[in-house]
Design an enzyme around this catalytic site. Structure first.
Site, PDB file in Angstrom:
ATOM      1  N   GLU A  52      -3.155  -8.880  -9.602  1.00 36.17           N
ATOM      2  CA  GLU A  52      -1.795  -8.897  -9.828  1.00 36.17           C
ATOM      3  C   GLU A  52      -1.786 -11.054 -10.024  1.00 36.17           C
ATOM      4  O   GLU A  52      -2.511 -11.474  -9.197  1.00 36.17           O
ATOM      5  CB  GLU A  52      -1.271  -8.826  -8.499  1.00 36.17           C
ATOM      6  N   ASN A 199       7.811  -0.252  -9.147  1.00 40.22           N
ATOM      7  CA  ASN A 199       6.456  -0.490  -8.664  1.00 40.22           C
ATOM      8  C   ASN A 199       6.922  -0.563  -6.949  1.00 40.22           C
ATOM      9  O   ASN A 199       7.917  -0.759  -6.731  1.00 40.22           O
ATOM     10  CB  ASN A 199       5.950  -1.321  -8.393  1.00 40.22           C
ATOM     11  N   GLU A 200       6.546   0.790  -6.163  1.00 41.14           N
ATOM     12  CA  GLU A 200       7.004   0.793  -4.590  1.00 41.14           C
ATOM     13  C   GLU A 200       8.553   0.365  -4.974  1.00 41.14           C
ATOM     14  O   GLU A 200       8.941  -0.489  -4.212  1.00 41.14           O
ATOM     15  CB  GLU A 200       6.248  -0.455  -4.186  1.00 41.14           C
ATOM     16  N   TYR A 270      -3.013   1.038   2.374  1.00 46.32           N
ATOM     17  CA  TYR A 270      -3.992   0.292   3.098  1.00 46.32           C
ATOM     18  C   TYR A 270      -4.049   0.408   3.674  1.00 46.32           C
ATOM     19  O   TYR A 270      -3.260   1.025   4.730  1.00 46.32           O
ATOM     20  CB  TYR A 270      -2.473  -0.812   2.692  1.00 46.32           C
ATOM     21  N   GLU A 327      -3.041   1.905  -5.746  1.00 46.61           N
ATOM     22  CA  GLU A 327      -2.935   0.483  -4.844  1.00 46.61           C
ATOM     23  C   GLU A 327      -3.788   1.034  -3.215  1.00 46.61           C
ATOM     24  O   GLU A 327      -3.075   2.079  -2.349  1.00 46.61           O
ATOM     25  CB  GLU A 327      -2.045   0.109  -4.079  1.00 46.61           C
ATOM     26  N   GLN A 376      -7.206  -5.680  -4.249  1.00 49.92           N
ATOM     27  CA  GLN A 376      -7.615  -6.055  -5.596  1.00 49.92           C
ATOM     28  C   GLN A 376      -8.694  -6.619  -5.837  1.00 49.92           C
ATOM     29  O   GLN A 376      -9.214  -6.775  -5.319  1.00 49.92           O
ATOM     30  CB  GLN A 376      -6.223  -7.059  -6.232  1.00 49.92           C
TER      31      GLN A 376
END
Length: 522
Positions: A52, A199-200, A270, A327, A376
């Site tokens: 990203e 995204n999100e 996460y 993710e 990432q």
């Protein structure tokens, strides 16, 4: 009669010897692999990477420009290229992340010296000269031999902008956009393997409700057209953490029609040591309580996967829609002295364990989870690689991904773990051993093991129903819970060769504390 003092000393010595002998007793776990049965294929894209426009993730981490003093090939730094080629990266996701919903593709095409300079409002408010754009991304993926996954800008874009980008990338005729692509240096259309709309959407992608997003998805997907047989897998933005309503709403409200489709739903998770977004926990210098809580929290992902998959089994029993964890990884407090918006963190043996146990879980649910992307790839969160200008190092997480290469496109095998007494701290407990088994395309049998305990080794007895002569592969471990590689000492944590022969028809491998092992069973 012994004097009183000696009567006190001798029992104390006996007690110390007893405690010492207790500590020398290794835990024993039995693992049985059913080689007569086969599970789903472990798709290579489970090992996908995420890049990203964030901090030094692309600029410096991947792209340095052709005029840089850092050795490069057409602007891509050579050391990172080599390391990623060695990793056999199967898939690259770009341009975000939150950045994707503010990215306008025209900013990143044409002569680099004429591209606009924009502000990255999501990550640090820094400027982006857009030197890394569509052409650079596809060239980078081609250098690595990777498939591509692109997120369309749903947040600040439009269906028309998305449709034009798709035509620019995939048209093979004489349209104005196809000619423009050719004038910018690319003759043939590119292949797009995965395409996501937004995204999100629940957060940085627009703060939407599942129902509102489902309507937008249907609207946008209708116009997500590509030329010829270049038909990407279409991905809808799903939920995160313990959420299931996004999965349910999308499956209920997005039908498969001639004009649009939904092949997969994304999910994000996460791992925070504290579970608190206000203060995540440190990447270095943490106590055992945070070693434990990190692994305890990362293992919760299996429950969240199960809950979503239960809905999918009910609403999509034919398994037409995948569940992609695009993710995932650890998220700690930013290192001292670093820009808070750059999300730069160190990477320790703890991260190696997190990577291993998550990959083992993804293998277990490979029928639906056919793609994931760790966050990432370089210099951001749980990175494979860290750089500091011309310097570069490989992280413990990188080493785990490399050790697991044999599992890409291998056939998963049922596995049973017995005798694991668990690793407890306070009132909570997690399994001591995480494992996964598979057979690769050449027929070789592979086993991955992880010991979550930071101080106690474990002996693992392996049974396959047939005679095994030896286990041979690699072992990753370290002395300290926060052992990590630095630019001065880049090989503090690295794999070592491991080999253990069977004795009397019995194969027992020694799994040190806080370790990851991948072995071929011959």
């Amino acid at each position: 009669m012994l004097k009183p003092r000696l009567r006190w000393v001798l029992p104390t010595l006996a007690m110390m010897l007893c405690l010492l002998s207790a500590n020398l007793v290794r835990a024993e776990v039995n693992i049985s692999i059913d080689t007569t049965q086969t599970g789903p294929t472990i798709h290579r894209n489970i090992y996908g990477q995420f890049m990203e426009h964030l901090g030094r993730g692309i600029y410096e981490g991947v792209w340095v420009g052709e005029d840089s003093t850092i050795p490069n090939t057409r602007g891509f730094r050579n050391d990172v290229l080599k390391a990623l080629k060695d990793l056999q990266v199967p898939l690259l996701r770009w341009p975000g992340g939150c950045f994707a919903d503010e990215y306008h593709w025209r900013d990143g095409i044409g002569p680099r010296d004429k591209r606009p300079v924009t502000i990255n409002t999501n990550w640090g408010g820094v400027t982006d000269n857009n030197a890394f754009g569509t052409h650079e991304f596809f060239e980078f993926a081609d250098m690595l031999g990777s498939e591509v996954y692109i997120n369309a800008n749903l947040g600040t874009g439009s269906p028309r902008e998305m449709a034009a980008w798709l035509e620019y990338m995939t048209a093979d005729g004489d349209s104005t956009l196809a000619k423009e692509r050719r004038s910018n240096g690319r003759d043939k259309p590119w292949r797009i393997h995965y395409w996501a709309i937004g995204n999100e959407a629940w957060g940085c992608g627009g703060t939407m409700t599942p129902d509102y997003y489902a309507d937008l998805y249907k609207h946008w997907a209708t116009f997500a057209k590509t030329s010829g047989d270049n038909k990407p897998i279409m991905i809808a933005s799903g939920g995160h953490t313990a959420q299931t309503e996004w999965t349910q709403t999308l499956l209920e409200q997005v039908p498969e029609t001639w004009s649009m489709r939904m092949n997969a739903i994304s999910h994000h998770y996460y791992t925070l040591p504290t579970g608190n977004w206000d203060k995540h926990g440190k990447a270095l210098g943490f106590p055992e309580t945070e070693w434990f809580s990190t692994l305890f929290n990362t293992l919760k992902i299996e429950d969240y996967i199960k809950e979503n998959l239960a809905i999918m089994e009910k609403l999509d029993p034919e398994n037409k829609v995948g569940f992609y964890v695009d993710e995932w990884g650890t998220w700690y407090d930013v290192e001292d002295g670093e820009d808070p918006g750059f999300l730069y963190q160190q990477n320790t043996i703890r991260d190696a364990l997190v990577a291993s146990v998550n990959l083992n879980i993804f293998h277990q649910y490979a029928e639906r989870i056919q793609m994931s992307n760790i966050a990432q790839m370089v210099n951001v969160l749980q990175a494979m690689i860290l750089t500091d200008k011309e310097k570069m190092l490989l992280t413990p997480t990188y080493h785990v991904f490399k050790m697991y290469i044999p599992f890409q496109d291998a056939t998963s095998l049922p596995i049973a773990i017995n005798g694991d007494k668990g690793y407890s701290l306070g009132e909570d407990k997690i399994p001591t051993v995480s494992a996964s088994a598979a057979r690769d395309k050449k027929g070789k049998l592979w086993l991955a093991l992880a010991n979550t305990h930071p101080t106690e080794a474990t002996d693992v007895t392996i049974n396959t129903g047939s005679k095994i002569k030896q286990a041979k592969g690699s072992l990753l471990t370290a002395k300290a819970m926060d052992a990590h590689n630095t630019f001065k000492n880049p090989n503090v944590v690295k794999p070592e060769a491991y080999k253990r022969k069977a004795k009397n028809g019995k194969l027992v491998v020694s799994l040190p504390a806080k370790s990851v092992m991948v072995v071929a069973l011959d």
